[in-house]
Design a protein around this motif. Sequence first.
Motif, PDB file in Angstrom:
ATOM      1  N   ILE A   1       0.620  -1.236   0.184  1.00  0.00           N
ATOM      2  CA  ILE A   1       0.080  -0.214  -0.175  1.00  0.00           C
ATOM      3  C   ILE A   1       1.179   1.354   0.019  1.00  0.00           C
ATOM      4  O   ILE A   1       0.752   2.195  -0.438  1.00  0.00           O
ATOM      5  CB  ILE A   1      -0.969  -0.064   0.961  1.00  0.00           C
ATOM      6  N   PHE A   2       2.065   1.446   1.121  1.00  0.00           N
ATOM      7  CA  PHE A   2       2.717   2.293   0.985  1.00  0.00           C
ATOM      8  C   PHE A   2       3.230   2.692  -0.407  1.00  0.00           C
ATOM      9  O   PHE A   2       3.254   3.645  -0.710  1.00  0.00           O
ATOM     10  CB  PHE A   2       3.655   1.997   2.141  1.00  0.00           C
ATOM     11  N   GLU A   3       4.062   0.967  -0.976  1.00  0.00           N
ATOM     12  CA  GLU A   3       5.061   1.660  -2.150  1.00  0.00           C
ATOM     13  C   GLU A   3       3.746   2.167  -3.981  1.00  0.00           C
ATOM     14  O   GLU A   3       3.521   3.226  -4.246  1.00  0.00           O
ATOM     15  CB  GLU A   3       5.596   0.408  -3.084  1.00  0.00           C
ATOM     16  N   GLN A   4       2.273   1.957  -3.391  1.00  0.00           N
ATOM     17  CA  GLN A   4       1.335   2.345  -4.557  1.00  0.00           C
ATOM     18  C   GLN A   4       1.038   3.821  -3.453  1.00  0.00           C
ATOM     19  O   GLN A   4       0.647   4.824  -4.755  1.00  0.00           O
ATOM     20  CB  GLN A   4       0.248   1.877  -4.071  1.00  0.00           C
ATOM     21  N   LEU A   5       1.504   4.570  -3.144  1.00  0.00           N
ATOM     22  CA  LEU A   5       0.305   5.541  -2.584  1.00  0.00           C
ATOM     23  C   LEU A   5       1.835   6.833  -2.562  1.00  0.00           C
ATOM     24  O   LEU A   5       1.352   7.493  -3.111  1.00  0.00           O
ATOM     25  CB  LEU A   5       0.551   5.692  -0.763  1.00  0.00           C
ATOM     26  N   LYS A   6       3.323   6.089  -2.440  1.00  0.00           N
ATOM     27  CA  LYS A   6       4.188   6.469  -2.547  1.00  0.00           C
ATOM     28  C   LYS A   6       4.233   7.248  -4.348  1.00  0.00           C
ATOM     29  O   LYS A   6       4.669   8.178  -4.884  1.00  0.00           O
ATOM     30  CB  LYS A   6       5.202   5.809  -2.500  1.00  0.00           C
ATOM     31  N   ASN A   7       3.806   6.116  -5.205  1.00  0.00           N
ATOM     32  CA  ASN A   7       3.833   6.085  -6.143  1.00  0.00           C
ATOM     33  C   ASN A   7       2.469   7.437  -7.322  1.00  0.00           C
ATOM     34  O   ASN A   7       2.951   8.066  -7.828  1.00  0.00           O
ATOM     35  CB  ASN A   7       3.138   4.727  -7.554  1.00  0.00           C
ATOM     36  N   VAL A   8       1.975   6.778  -6.422  1.00  0.00           N
ATOM     37  CA  VAL A   8       0.400   8.331  -6.452  1.00  0.00           C
ATOM     38  C   VAL A   8       1.145   9.261  -6.562  1.00  0.00           C
ATOM     39  O   VAL A   8       1.014  10.272  -7.217  1.00  0.00           O
ATOM     40  CB  VAL A   8      -0.523   7.822  -5.839  1.00  0.00           C
ATOM     41  N   LEU A   9       2.118   9.618  -5.357  1.00  0.00           N
ATOM     42  CA  LEU A   9       2.113  10.983  -4.381  1.00  0.00           C
ATOM     43  C   LEU A   9       3.298  11.498  -5.077  1.00  0.00           C
ATOM     44  O   LEU A   9       3.610  12.179  -5.999  1.00  0.00           O
ATOM     45  CB  LEU A   9       2.793  11.123  -2.947  1.00  0.00           C
TER      46      LEU A   9
ATOM     47  N   SER B   1     -10.011   9.848  -4.338  1.00  0.00           N
ATOM     48  CA  SER B   1      -9.633  10.103  -5.480  1.00  0.00           C
ATOM     49  C   SER B   1      -8.378   8.804  -6.452  1.00  0.00           C
ATOM     50  O   SER B   1      -9.405   8.112  -7.684  1.00  0.00           O
ATOM     51  CB  SER B   1      -9.952  10.559  -7.101  1.00  0.00           C
ATOM     52  N   SER B   2      -7.328   8.815  -6.383  1.00  0.00           N
ATOM     53  CA  SER B   2      -5.974   8.840  -7.940  1.00  0.00           C
ATOM     54  C   SER B   2      -5.956   6.907  -6.839  1.00  0.00           C
ATOM     55  O   SER B   2      -5.434   5.924  -7.384  1.00  0.00           O
ATOM     56  CB  SER B   2      -4.468   9.398  -7.698  1.00  0.00           C
ATOM     57  N   ILE B   3      -5.753   7.065  -5.284  1.00  0.00           N
ATOM     58  CA  ILE B   3      -5.884   5.198  -5.001  1.00  0.00           C
ATOM     59  C   ILE B   3      -7.016   4.749  -4.829  1.00  0.00           C
ATOM     60  O   ILE B   3      -6.487   3.466  -5.228  1.00  0.00           O
ATOM     61  CB  ILE B   3      -5.780   5.778  -3.264  1.00  0.00           C
ATOM     62  N   GLN B   4      -8.274   6.033  -4.929  1.00  0.00           N
ATOM     63  CA  GLN B   4      -9.487   4.494  -5.099  1.00  0.00           C
ATOM     64  C   GLN B   4      -9.203   3.680  -6.910  1.00  0.00           C
ATOM     65  O   GLN B   4      -9.686   2.815  -6.858  1.00  0.00           O
ATOM     66  CB  GLN B   4     -10.470   5.320  -5.171  1.00  0.00           C
TER      67      GLN B   4
END
Length: 80
Positions: A6-14, A47-50
Amino acid sequence: MTTEEIFEQLKNVLVKNFELNPEDITLDANIATDLDLDSIDAIDILSSIQRVLNCRLTPSDFKTVKTVRDIVEVIQKHVP
């Protein structure tokens, strides 16, 4: 999904959406003071994470979020 995934996906979004330096994004990074993101940015993150994780989040889920870890914990409650 693990905390790390989850952290890696969130980091990519950020990094992609807010052009943040990946090294600045840690679990303990404060959203406002360390990453310079505001409440409107939080809605964009939501919205991006969703879309990326195919989960359903609401703005109320983000009311108490202060750090990247807080976001990860909120997401973790909503993804299988």
